[in-house]
Design a protein around this motif. Structure first.
Motif, PDB file in Angstrom:
ATOM      1  N   ASP A  40      44.503  76.905  24.599  1.00  0.00           N
ATOM      2  CA  ASP A  40      44.058  78.289  24.633  1.00  0.00           C
ATOM      3  C   ASP A  40      45.118  79.202  24.027  1.00  0.00           C
ATOM      4  O   ASP A  40      46.319  79.027  24.289  1.00  0.00           O
ATOM      5  CB  ASP A  40      43.792  78.700  26.086  1.00  0.00           C
ATOM      6  CG  ASP A  40      43.491  80.181  26.222  1.00  0.00           C
ATOM      7  OD1 ASP A  40      42.339  80.557  26.001  1.00  0.00           O
ATOM      8  OD2 ASP A  40      44.440  80.936  26.546  1.00  0.00           O
ATOM      9  N   ILE A  43      47.686  80.783  26.500  1.00  0.00           N
ATOM     10  CA  ILE A  43      48.550  79.740  27.062  1.00  0.00           C
ATOM     11  C   ILE A  43      49.485  79.194  25.987  1.00  0.00           C
ATOM     12  O   ILE A  43      50.661  78.892  26.247  1.00  0.00           O
ATOM     13  CB  ILE A  43      47.707  78.611  27.683  1.00  0.00           C
ATOM     14  CG1 ILE A  43      46.901  79.156  28.871  1.00  0.00           C
ATOM     15  CG2 ILE A  43      48.594  77.448  28.131  1.00  0.00           C
ATOM     16  CD1 ILE A  43      45.968  78.134  29.505  1.00  0.00           C
ATOM     17  N   SER A  47      53.469  79.236  26.346  1.00  0.00           N
ATOM     18  CA  SER A  47      54.196  77.964  26.269  1.00  0.00           C
ATOM     19  C   SER A  47      55.151  77.951  25.089  1.00  0.00           C
ATOM     20  O   SER A  47      56.272  77.417  25.176  1.00  0.00           O
ATOM     21  CB  SER A  47      53.193  76.804  26.157  1.00  0.00           C
ATOM     22  OG  SER A  47      52.284  76.819  27.243  1.00  0.00           O
ATOM     23  N   LEU A  93      50.065  89.459  29.765  1.00  0.00           N
ATOM     24  CA  LEU A  93      49.471  88.855  30.955  1.00  0.00           C
ATOM     25  C   LEU A  93      48.309  89.672  31.514  1.00  0.00           C
ATOM     26  O   LEU A  93      47.380  89.097  32.091  1.00  0.00           O
ATOM     27  CB  LEU A  93      50.542  88.681  32.036  1.00  0.00           C
ATOM     28  CG  LEU A  93      51.655  87.674  31.708  1.00  0.00           C
ATOM     29  CD1 LEU A  93      52.699  87.683  32.801  1.00  0.00           C
ATOM     30  CD2 LEU A  93      51.090  86.272  31.522  1.00  0.00           C
ATOM     31  N   ALA A 200      52.412  83.000  34.949  1.00  0.00           N
ATOM     32  CA  ALA A 200      51.407  82.639  33.941  1.00  0.00           C
ATOM     33  C   ALA A 200      51.069  81.152  33.990  1.00  0.00           C
ATOM     34  O   ALA A 200      51.817  80.335  34.543  1.00  0.00           O
ATOM     35  CB  ALA A 200      51.902  83.007  32.545  1.00  0.00           C
ATOM     36  N   ASP A 201      49.934  80.804  33.396  1.00  0.00           N
ATOM     37  CA  ASP A 201      49.577  79.409  33.193  1.00  0.00           C
ATOM     38  C   ASP A 201      50.376  78.861  32.013  1.00  0.00           C
ATOM     39  O   ASP A 201      50.428  79.493  30.939  1.00  0.00           O
ATOM     40  CB  ASP A 201      48.078  79.280  32.899  1.00  0.00           C
ATOM     41  CG  ASP A 201      47.221  79.636  34.098  1.00  0.00           C
ATOM     42  OD1 ASP A 201      47.672  79.394  35.242  1.00  0.00           O
ATOM     43  OD2 ASP A 201      46.106  80.162  33.900  1.00  0.00           O
ATOM     44  N   VAL A 202      50.991  77.702  32.220  1.00  0.00           N
ATOM     45  CA  VAL A 202      51.876  77.116  31.214  1.00  0.00           C
ATOM     46  C   VAL A 202      51.456  75.678  30.940  1.00  0.00           C
ATOM     47  O   VAL A 202      51.138  74.936  31.873  1.00  0.00           O
ATOM     48  CB  VAL A 202      53.354  77.140  31.685  1.00  0.00           C
ATOM     49  CG1 VAL A 202      54.263  76.527  30.627  1.00  0.00           C
ATOM     50  CG2 VAL A 202      53.787  78.556  32.021  1.00  0.00           C
ATOM     51  N   ASP A 203      51.469  75.286  29.683  1.00  0.00           N
ATOM     52  CA  ASP A 203      51.248  73.898  29.306  1.00  0.00           C
ATOM     53  C   ASP A 203      52.629  73.244  29.174  1.00  0.00           C
ATOM     54  O   ASP A 203      53.281  73.323  28.133  1.00  0.00           O
ATOM     55  CB  ASP A 203      50.481  73.824  27.978  1.00  0.00           C
ATOM     56  CG  ASP A 203      50.034  72.406  27.635  1.00  0.00           C
ATOM     57  OD1 ASP A 203      50.835  71.471  27.812  1.00  0.00           O
ATOM     58  OD2 ASP A 203      48.877  72.233  27.203  1.00  0.00           O
ATOM     59  N   TRP A 204      53.077  72.591  30.249  1.00  0.00           N
ATOM     60  CA  TRP A 204      54.457  72.095  30.286  1.00  0.00           C
ATOM     61  C   TRP A 204      54.747  70.960  29.308  1.00  0.00           C
ATOM     62  O   TRP A 204      55.852  70.918  28.746  1.00  0.00           O
ATOM     63  CB  TRP A 204      54.826  71.699  31.716  1.00  0.00           C
ATOM     64  CG  TRP A 204      55.006  72.902  32.594  1.00  0.00           C
ATOM     65  CD1 TRP A 204      54.189  73.340  33.596  1.00  0.00           C
ATOM     66  CD2 TRP A 204      56.067  73.866  32.514  1.00  0.00           C
ATOM     67  NE1 TRP A 204      54.664  74.502  34.147  1.00  0.00           N
ATOM     68  CE2 TRP A 204      55.816  74.852  33.509  1.00  0.00           C
ATOM     69  CE3 TRP A 204      57.194  73.986  31.707  1.00  0.00           C
ATOM     70  CZ2 TRP A 204      56.661  75.933  33.708  1.00  0.00           C
ATOM     71  CZ3 TRP A 204      58.033  75.080  31.908  1.00  0.00           C
ATOM     72  CH2 TRP A 204      57.776  76.025  32.889  1.00  0.00           C
TER      73      TRP A 204
END
Length: 251
Positions: A40, A43, A47, A93, A200-204
């Motif tokens: 996304d 995101i 990231s 955000l 926040a939403d994170v793609d680690w």
């Protein structure tokens, strides 16, 4: 996420880290790569910002010789960068995600234009540098604050903006200006990253891949980047930026 996708992201991070050290537009490499893989856009932006922090640090460290004697200047301007990054991160955000997808296309286009016109910008800066204020003054502080807001919201080409601002208002050599740019970009990315990690939403996995590549790229870019022909760098960045716009508009 597959191993091949992580490898592609890591490679993009390495290129971005090197470009950020020398020019500043590396997010035009990593951000569209993350989007193309299917992450996304918001995101991906979050990231990407977190992942580029280690690369910003190694780039700043690589220019440590040029940073000598700039402590007081960077403390003052660093406050502006940190404040701006916080504002920009909050905007990212809390604004509607659909707004981001529209705005980011315009920001990428502007970033590409900035990269293309950089040679003319540099010539203009060289012509007026002898008349620049030795400490920058309030105008530079405000400009760095605005660049921090931009960087906290979407970091592509914030380095180009910072070089333009610092070169305009400071009576200093371009390599020292570039060194200061790397530190201020690090401040922006780090402050925004802390905010994003908290809320926040994170793609680690993506963060780890970008960070691994950016660390190596930032260090090597600071050492070897001056040998890369500037037209080649600009051409690559603009091509990637155009691809990013196409992916976001038609993807």
């Amino acid at each position: 996420m597959t191993g091949w996708e992580l490898a592609v992201i890591c490679a993009a991070g390495a290129v971005a880290g090197a470009i950020n050290a020398v020019v500043g537009s590396g997010s035009l490499i990593t951000f569209p790569t993350l989007v193309a893989i299917g992450i996304d856009p918001v995101i991906a932006n979050v990231s990407n910002t977190i992942g580029l922090v280690p690369g910003s640090f190694t780039a700043a460290y690589g220019y440590r010789t040029e940073l000598q004697g700039q402590r007081e200047r960077l403390l003052r301007l660093g406050l502006a960068s940190a404040t701006g990054a916080l504002i920009g991160g909050i905007l990212l955000l809390f604004l509607d995600p659909d707004v981001f997808e529209v705005v980011v296309v315009a920001l990428i286009a502007v970033a590409c234009v900035l990269v293309v016109v950089q040679p003319r910008l540099n010539r203009w800066l060289a012509e007026r540098r002898e008349h620049a204020h030795p400490h920058g003054g309030a105008a530079l502080w405000a400009g760095v604050l605005a660049a921090g807001i931009y960087g906290g919201y979407f970091g592509a080409a914030q380095g180009v903006l910072l070089i333009g601002l610092l070169g305009s208002f400071l009576d200093d050599h371009l390599q020292r200006v570039n060194a200061a740019k790397n530190v201020l970009a690090l401040v922006v990315n780090a402050v925004a990253a802390v905010l994003f990690v908290m809320v926040a939403d994170v793609d680690w996995p993506a963060v780890a891949a970008v960070a691994a590549g950016a660390m190596a790229g930032g260090f090597l870019g600071a050492k070897l980047g001056r040998r890369i022909p500037a037209p080649v760098l600009r051409g690559v960045i603009v091509c990637v930026g155009v691809v990013a716009i196409i992916v976001l508009v038609y993807g």
